[in-house]
Design an enzyme around this catalytic site. Structure first.
Site, PDB file in Angstrom:
ATOM      1  N   GLU A 163      33.806  51.940  50.619  1.00 57.24           N
ATOM      2  CA  GLU A 163      34.508  51.534  49.402  1.00 57.24           C
ATOM      3  C   GLU A 163      33.858  52.197  48.176  1.00 57.24           C
ATOM      4  O   GLU A 163      34.542  52.733  47.307  1.00 57.24           O
ATOM      5  CB  GLU A 163      34.408  50.006  49.302  1.00 57.24           C
ATOM      6  CG  GLU A 163      35.498  49.331  48.548  1.00 57.24           C
ATOM      7  CD  GLU A 163      36.852  49.385  49.240  1.00 57.24           C
ATOM      8  OE1 GLU A 163      37.767  49.873  48.570  1.00 57.24           O
ATOM      9  OE2 GLU A 163      37.018  48.959  50.394  1.00 57.24           O
ATOM     10  N   ASP A 175      33.718  41.055  50.277  1.00 54.34           N
ATOM     11  CA  ASP A 175      34.908  41.141  51.127  1.00 54.34           C
ATOM     12  C   ASP A 175      34.542  41.501  52.558  1.00 54.34           C
ATOM     13  O   ASP A 175      34.981  40.855  53.517  1.00 54.34           O
ATOM     14  CB  ASP A 175      35.883  42.195  50.575  1.00 54.34           C
ATOM     15  CG  ASP A 175      36.299  41.889  49.152  1.00 54.34           C
ATOM     16  OD1 ASP A 175      36.063  40.749  48.700  1.00 54.34           O
ATOM     17  OD2 ASP A 175      36.846  42.789  48.485  1.00 54.34           O
TER      18      ASP A 175
HETATM   19  C1  GLA Z   1      36.844  42.551  44.808  1.00 54.34           C
HETATM   20  C2  GLA Z   1      35.602  43.273  45.320  1.00 54.34           C
HETATM   21  C3  GLA Z   1      34.502  42.278  45.658  1.00 54.34           C
HETATM   22  C4  GLA Z   1      34.243  41.309  44.490  1.00 54.34           C
HETATM   23  C5  GLA Z   1      35.555  40.722  43.976  1.00 54.34           C
HETATM   24  C6  GLA Z   1      35.346  39.906  42.732  1.00 54.34           C
HETATM   25  O1  GLA Z   1      37.403  41.789  45.814  1.00 54.34           O
HETATM   26  O2  GLA Z   1      35.908  44.057  46.436  1.00 54.34           O
HETATM   27  O3  GLA Z   1      33.326  42.965  46.021  1.00 54.34           O
HETATM   28  O4  GLA Z   1      33.528  41.942  43.483  1.00 54.34           O
HETATM   29  O5  GLA Z   1      36.503  41.740  43.698  1.00 54.34           O
HETATM   30  O6  GLA Z   1      34.584  38.783  42.996  1.00 54.34           O
END
Ligand code: GLA
Length: 394
Positions: A163, A175
């Site tokens: 990512e 995530d």
């Molecule tokens: C996205 C990112 C996560 C996190 C959220 C906010 O989902 O991928 O890593 O930062 O936003 O909490």
């Protein structure tokens, strides 16, 4: 659709009689602890039953062929193990290709190519982590198909690297962690600095978690996500002139109030405030859930949304309309945006027998203000990524 049907699709797509192995990785919601992950704070996500299926079989050569039922218009996307660099034309398959590349770079023996068919039922660009789901399902597939001895944390970290360095979104680890380590009917309290975690049973008595999709699609690559991260980094730098901390997540509210004057820029000060207070709320939320004090838990969710709206400024009209309407409904313990924001989804904890009225009323307001409908799902909290033998695919 079920696995047997997906197997047939696989055989028809790749013109083979081989029976592939099947894998699944969920999507996720985050109960509370937003934008804290890349600041060394705590998050409290749970994996949901929507997710990504991947069916794969090894090849004898070095070719990789990807096909997604969801993106059938893109056809079979093909590349070679010797050239896994990011390619715009490979579209969604980059998330999977990136995993091959970074696990290969990490020294894992990925010698043969593979044919892989994907099918996902997570709404796209809805902030439920469909991209991390593709990454992690690929990681687990690689582990099993190639017989690699791989720690789950390694797969999770590799997903984050894809990512960050391959796709170009400076996201945190939440995530991939929620998807890789999810547990049925549990949420995970994760310390993103130490990666220590604990499971908390999600016992919501007579309530359901409702996911509300604003249907305002967004991709993080095109959002202010990276800008928010940079603002937090600048705030941290200012604080470090006097505080010995490595991340904003280490500050207590009292420490922050004492030292906030060090943050020169007013906007950066607001961003840091959100992180420190949100981190404290997340730890408190775990205690409330354990007690259980569901009212208290809901109140923290509401406070989280307000902070994301005023101090972090990532909610936007769509999510605010949903959440404000949700707060007014009977039987609602709490509601907030979930995930990165800028569109995507909100969640609400709603008394089971009030859910239908809730949906109707919230959607009426939403349609009036925004001009199109929101979509509602009852969240069911499932397991993390795994190999599957037979399962019904909705
Ligand atoms: C996205 C990112 C996560 C996190 C959220 C906010 O989902 O991928 O890593 O930062 O936003 O909490």
């Amino acid at each position: 659709m079920n696995i047997q049907k997906l197997i047939k699709e696989f055989q028809a797509t790749f013109k083979t009689s081989l029976v592939p192995r099947s894998f699944f990785a969920p999507g996720r919601i985050n109960l509370i602890g937003e934008h804290t992950d890349y600041n060394g704070g705590h998050v409290f996500p749970a994996s949901i039953s929507f997710g990504t299926y991947a069916l794969g079989a090894l090849r004898k050569d070095q070719k990789l062929r990807f096909y997604s039922i969801n993106f059938s218009d893109k056809g079979i996307i093909e590349c070679d193990l010797s050239n896994l660099s990011y390619n715009d034309e490979h579209n969604w398959a980059n998330y999977s290709k990136g995993m091959f590349l970074y696990l290969q770079k990490a020294g894992f023996d990925i010698r043969y190519g593979a044919d892989i068919l994907f099918y996902g039922n997570i709404p796209n660009s809805a902030g439920l982590s469909s991209s991390a789901s593709i990454e992690i399902v690929t990681g687990v597939l690689l582990e099993k198909l190639y017989g690699l001895t791989m720690d789950r944390i390694k797969i999770i970290q590799c997903g984050q690297k894809v990512e960050n360095d391959y796709i170009g979104v400076n996201s945190g680890i939440m995530d991939q962690f929620a998807i890789g380590k999810g547990k049925i009917n549990h949420a995970i309290l994760l310390n993103c600095r130490t990666l220590k975690y604990e499971y908390a049973p999600l016992e919501l008595e007579n309530h359901d978690i409702i996911i509300i999709n604003s249907n305002k699609q967004r991709t993080l690559a095109g959002s202010k996500y990276n800008e928010r991260r940079a603002q937090c980094e600048r705030a941290l730098k200012d604080l470090q002139t006097e505080c010995t901390i490595e991340s904003l997540g280490e500050l207590t509210k009292v420490d922050f109030e004492k030292h906030k004057y060090l943050i020169k820029d007013k906007t950066n000060r607001k961003r840091a405030k959100h992180i420190v207070y949100e981190n404290a709320r997340t730890l408190e939320a775990l205690e409330k859930l354990k007690k259980p004090n569901l009212q208290g838990f809901g109140k923290l969710m509401n406070e989280s949304h307000i902070s994301l709206m005023n101090d972090y400024e990532v909610t936007g009209l769509e999510l605010d309309t949903i959440v404000h309407a949700a707060w007014k409904q009977e039987g609602v313990l709490g509601a907030r945006m979930t995930g990165a924001g800028f569109g995507g989804c909100a969640i609400a904890i709603v008394e089971k027998d009030k859910v239908e009225t809730f949906k109707k009323n919230v959607n009426n307001t939403y349609r009036q203000v925004i001009g199109f409908d929101a979509t509602f799902y009852t969240a069911s909290i499932g397991d993390g990524a795994k190999e599957i033998l037979e399962e019904v695919v909705q």
